[in-house]
Design a protein around this motif. Sequence first.
Motif, PDB file in Angstrom:
ATOM      1  N   ASP A  30       0.821  -1.200   0.000  1.00 16.49           N
ATOM      2  CA  ASP A  30       0.000   0.000   0.000  1.00 16.49           C
ATOM      3  C   ASP A  30       0.862   1.259   0.000  1.00 16.49           C
ATOM      4  O   ASP A  30       0.529   2.267  -0.603  1.00 16.49           O
ATOM      5  CB  ASP A  30      -0.920   0.007   1.226  1.00 16.49           C
ATOM      6  N   SER A  33       1.857   2.919  -3.240  1.00 14.80           N
ATOM      7  CA  SER A  33       0.854   3.634  -4.016  1.00 14.80           C
ATOM      8  C   SER A  33       1.146   5.128  -3.990  1.00 14.80           C
ATOM      9  O   SER A  33       1.348   5.722  -2.938  1.00 14.80           O
ATOM     10  CB  SER A  33      -0.534   3.370  -3.430  1.00 14.80           C
ATOM     11  N   GLN A  36      -1.606   6.982  -2.132  1.00 15.40           N
ATOM     12  CA  GLN A  36      -1.551   6.693  -0.695  1.00 15.40           C
ATOM     13  C   GLN A  36      -0.484   7.559  -0.046  1.00 15.40           C
ATOM     14  O   GLN A  36      -0.673   8.124   1.028  1.00 15.40           O
ATOM     15  CB  GLN A  36      -1.225   5.206  -0.467  1.00 15.40           C
ATOM     16  N   THR A 240       4.733   4.328 -11.257  1.00 12.40           N
ATOM     17  CA  THR A 240       3.346   4.547 -10.835  1.00 12.40           C
ATOM     18  C   THR A 240       2.478   3.353 -11.211  1.00 12.40           C
ATOM     19  O   THR A 240       2.529   2.869 -12.341  1.00 12.40           O
ATOM     20  CB  THR A 240       2.774   5.816 -11.477  1.00 12.40           C
ATOM     21  N   SER A 241       1.678   2.883 -10.268  1.00  7.58           N
ATOM     22  CA  SER A 241       0.863   1.696 -10.507  1.00  7.58           C
ATOM     23  C   SER A 241      -0.269   1.985 -11.485  1.00  7.58           C
ATOM     24  O   SER A 241      -0.693   3.137 -11.666  1.00  7.58           O
ATOM     25  CB  SER A 241       0.270   1.197  -9.185  1.00  7.58           C
ATOM     26  N   ASP A 244      -3.228   3.639  -9.720  1.00  4.03           N
ATOM     27  CA  ASP A 244      -3.075   5.076  -9.507  1.00  4.03           C
ATOM     28  C   ASP A 244      -3.268   5.845 -10.811  1.00  4.03           C
ATOM     29  O   ASP A 244      -3.886   6.912 -10.832  1.00  4.03           O
ATOM     30  CB  ASP A 244      -1.688   5.385  -8.940  1.00  4.03           C
TER      31      ASP A 244
END
Length: 277
Positions: A30, A33, A36, A240-241, A244
């Motif tokens: 997490d 992220s 996040q 970056t995921s 996201d």
Amino acid sequence: MVQLSRFTCRAFACLAFAALAVVHAPARADDTSAWQGVKKAGVLRCGAAVAPPYVMRDPKTGEYSGFFADLCRNFGQNVLKVKVEFVDTTWDNIVAGLQSDKWDLSMALNQTPEREKAVSFSTPATDYNVSFVYNKNNPKVPKGAHGIADIDKSDLTIAVMSGTAQDKAISAAFKQARIMRLPGNDETRLALMSKRADLLADANITNMLLTEAHPDWAAAIQPTPPLAQQEVAFGLRKETSAADLTVLNNYVNAQVKSGAVDKLIKTSVQAMLVANK
């Protein structure tokens, strides 16, 4: 027996460590992220290199405006529910600063193959190409010029912001004209207005501001075919995921589809015209 006890203790210690790692694995995931991290920090940092009307900065107050600044501000405040901070930078450093975590989003970044190797891009907010503004009274600029060949002359000087997409575009397209690379938008305009440069290469929307603000002397050449037709988007760090990226893309797509981006562009253009009077 003593040796067995030691072995058993070690085994239980290893099992306990492994279990602890499993418990904490989702938390670490997490933490990777982007949003996040932004929410935890309580602030979204927007990398800001000035390029009106995309990104504008009031020299007296330091306040940022422009339609990309508005998009970044609205995304932070309304989607992520955090404060928004604009971080001053230049077009030479707009990618490097993003990579080194000096800000979370780079604003108004042209999506070029070179940049795609270094950063990720959101869905585009608008498109872009390069045009050229010149003084209509300058006899060195051919009347009726409409292509690169018409203005790629050894006696012509073209001013451009260093490190920008338009800098790279004209560097590849022009073989004879002299290119004057300057640090910012104010410097390139001053070079044209003081006649140190014959033409100013900039984004089509940005140059539209100049010609509308000075219709008495400023005219634009829009090359045929368009030069460096590209999309303009937010830049994000390469790692970056997908999740996201989807959050940002959904926001940008909604703003484009609703017509909000067009309204922001018109508002930014009008603000620039008023400021230039």
